[in-house]
Design a protein around this motif. Structure first.
Motif, PDB file in Angstrom:
ATOM      1  N   GLY A 272       0.810  -1.211   0.000  1.00 40.61           N
ATOM      2  CA  GLY A 272       0.000   0.000   0.000  1.00 40.61           C
ATOM      3  C   GLY A 272       0.843   1.259   0.000  1.00 40.61           C
ATOM      4  N   HIS A 273       1.879   1.278   0.827  1.00 42.00           N
ATOM      5  CA  HIS A 273       2.755   2.447   0.859  1.00 42.00           C
ATOM      6  C   HIS A 273       3.555   2.583  -0.433  1.00 42.00           C
ATOM      7  N   LYS A 274       3.966   1.457  -1.008  1.00 42.41           N
ATOM      8  CA  LYS A 274       4.698   1.520  -2.283  1.00 42.41           C
ATOM      9  C   LYS A 274       3.819   2.121  -3.378  1.00 42.41           C
ATOM     10  N   LYS A 275       2.545   1.727  -3.401  1.00 45.62           N
ATOM     11  CA  LYS A 275       1.621   2.273  -4.400  1.00 45.62           C
ATOM     12  C   LYS A 275       1.483   3.785  -4.242  1.00 45.62           C
ATOM     13  N   ASP A 276       1.345   4.248  -2.989  1.00 43.77           N
ATOM     14  CA  ASP A 276       1.211   5.691  -2.745  1.00 43.77           C
ATOM     15  C   ASP A 276       2.488   6.434  -3.130  1.00 43.77           C
ATOM     16  N   LEU A 277       3.628   5.860  -2.788  1.00 43.25           N
ATOM     17  CA  LEU A 277       4.904   6.499  -3.130  1.00 43.25           C
ATOM     18  C   LEU A 277       5.110   6.565  -4.635  1.00 43.25           C
ATOM     19  N   ASP A 278       4.762   5.490  -5.337  1.00 36.46           N
ATOM     20  CA  ASP A 278       4.902   5.481  -6.795  1.00 36.46           C
ATOM     21  C   ASP A 278       3.992   6.532  -7.428  1.00 36.46           C
ATOM     22  N   GLY A 279       2.763   6.649  -6.899  1.00 40.96           N
ATOM     23  CA  GLY A 279       1.841   7.639  -7.427  1.00 40.96           C
ATOM     24  C   GLY A 279       2.325   9.059  -7.206  1.00 40.96           C
ATOM     25  N   LEU A 280       2.885   9.305  -6.028  1.00 47.09           N
ATOM     26  CA  LEU A 280       3.415  10.641  -5.740  1.00 47.09           C
ATOM     27  C   LEU A 280       4.641  10.955  -6.600  1.00 47.09           C
ATOM     28  N   LEU A 281       5.502   9.971  -6.765  1.00 44.50           N
ATOM     29  CA  LEU A 281       6.705  10.189  -7.569  1.00 44.50           C
ATOM     30  C   LEU A 281       6.332  10.543  -9.007  1.00 44.50           C
ATOM     31  N   GLU A 282       5.316   9.876  -9.526  1.00 49.18           N
ATOM     32  CA  GLU A 282       4.856  10.192 -10.878  1.00 49.18           C
ATOM     33  C   GLU A 282       4.273  11.601 -10.934  1.00 49.18           C
ATOM     34  N   ALA A 283       3.492  11.973  -9.894  1.00 47.48           N
ATOM     35  CA  ALA A 283       2.883  13.301  -9.858  1.00 47.48           C
ATOM     36  C   ALA A 283       3.929  14.402  -9.767  1.00 47.48           C
ATOM     37  N   CYS A 284       5.090  14.065  -9.198  1.00 53.10           N
ATOM     38  CA  CYS A 284       6.146  15.066  -9.013  1.00 53.10           C
ATOM     39  C   CYS A 284       6.941  15.338 -10.289  1.00 53.10           C
ATOM     40  N   GLU A 285       6.457  14.850 -11.426  1.00 56.46           N
ATOM     41  CA  GLU A 285       7.036  15.283 -12.698  1.00 56.46           C
ATOM     42  C   GLU A 285       6.922  16.796 -12.815  1.00 56.46           C
TER      43      GLU A 285
END
Length: 341
Positions: A272-285
């Motif tokens: 669950g935390h990995k999914k949230d981190l991946d989503g945030l990292l993508e948003a931080c483009e």
């Protein structure tokens, strides 16, 4: 059982001050709280010389009455010897001071939890809250949101009885001998400063507190007290030690029902935390503020305490990525932090 499945025990859920016997000398009690998930599980451990309470519920008259009912029933012949608090949140130690004073019992807690609780629940005696205002402004909150956050700062002290003025320190690897059984102290981090869990190898039971919950992820938040800390990093690291416990142990959490499948639940939480981190990292483009990241993680409108908890947790995920060197953090023209790859 699949990699991500858990099984709930068939124990009867106790209500209204009733007790459910989990194992010989181990009792489960459920206390009401005025916020989601509307309850906390607390536990009684029986020793030959008396009783130990693990967590207490909030400091309310209703909870006092329930404890009075339980103590009048269970502690006629044997006294209360100790109150064990897994961590500092009011639903866990809200009545520790009251119970310890009333029954002259010892108070058990880790050092960081005790000292942080003493600092937090004493309250802010200063008129100028510039640090809080600065912290929330840097998150990107508007004036109305900042005023709500500041107004609720210190509100937890209203449901916490004055703490005991001395305590017995719990430490990693320590063992409490209760009824001839070993209860090993396992320290978790992230949800609170130094969260104590208790594992009994003879019973194969883990009292997990808020560190491991069956349905919800423990709130992992950055607080204004330590704005640059990375509690999610600490949480993910400290999770690994729980894989050393038997995967078939019975987990007694502070919220939700007792369950089996410890390792699977740990894998669920990590995923669950990995999914949230991946989503945030993508948003931080593109540069984003901390407040913008709430919608990325939760994808629904949040208000009140849920919004405040989400703000802290979103910031914990951003700080984790920042500390890992995966994103940069810089001020924008308004003095807010912007996060970008």
């Amino acid at each position: 059982m699949s990699e991500f499945s858990i099984d709930y025990s068939e124990l009867a859920v106790p209500e209204g001050g009733d007790l459910t016997e989990v194992a010989t000398g181990v009792y489960w009690i459920r206390m009401p709280v005025p916020f989601h998930p509307k309850h906390i599980n607390v536990y009684l451990l029986q020793d030959a010389k008396g009783w130990y309470i693990v967590d207490t519920g909030i400091g309310s008259e209703e909870t006092k009455q329930l404890w009075q009912k339980i103590c009048d029933r269970m502690m006629i012949e044997k006294p209360l010897l100790g109150v064990i608090a897994t961590h500092l949140h009011p639903d866990h130690l809200g009545l520790a001071g009251w119970l310890c004073d009333k029954y002259r019992a010892s108070f058990y807690i880790t050092q960081r939890e005790y000292l942080t609780a003493r600092a937090l629940f004493k309250g802010n005696n200063r008129e100028d809250n510039w640090e809080l205002t600065q912290f929330y402004h840097r998150c990107g909150l508007n004036t109305e949101q900042m005023e709500d956050f500041i107004k609720n700062t210190g509100s937890l002290s209203r449901i916490t009885a004055p703490l005991p003025i001395c305590y017995e320190r719990l430490e990693e690897g320590q063992e409490l001998n209760i009824a001839g059984r070993r209860w090993q102290i396992i320290i978790g981090y992230g949800h609170s400063p130094e969260h104590a869990c208790l594992y009994c190898p003879e019973l194969n039971i883990l009292l997990s507190g808020d560190q491991i919950l069956p349905k919800i992820s423990p709130n992992i938040s950055v607080q204004s007290l330590e704005p640059n800390q990375s509690p999610l990093s600490e949480y993910l690291i400290s999770m690994e030690k729980f894989f050393e416990l038997p995967k078939d142990c019975l987990v007694l959490p502070s919220h939700g029902d007792p369950f089996y499948g410890l390792h699977n639940r740990l894998n669920q939480l990590k995923a669950g935390h990995k999914k949230d981190l991946d989503g945030l990292l993508e948003a931080c483009e593109n540069p984003i503020r901390a407040v913008d990241s709430i919608d990325i993680i939760y994808k629904r409108e949040l208000k009140g305490i849920q919004f405040r908890l989400a703000m802290g947790e979103a910031l914990a995920h951003l700080n984790h990525l920042w500390k890992q060197g995966l994103i940069n953090r810089d001020f924008d023209e308004d003095g807010c932090y912007r996060y970008q790859k």
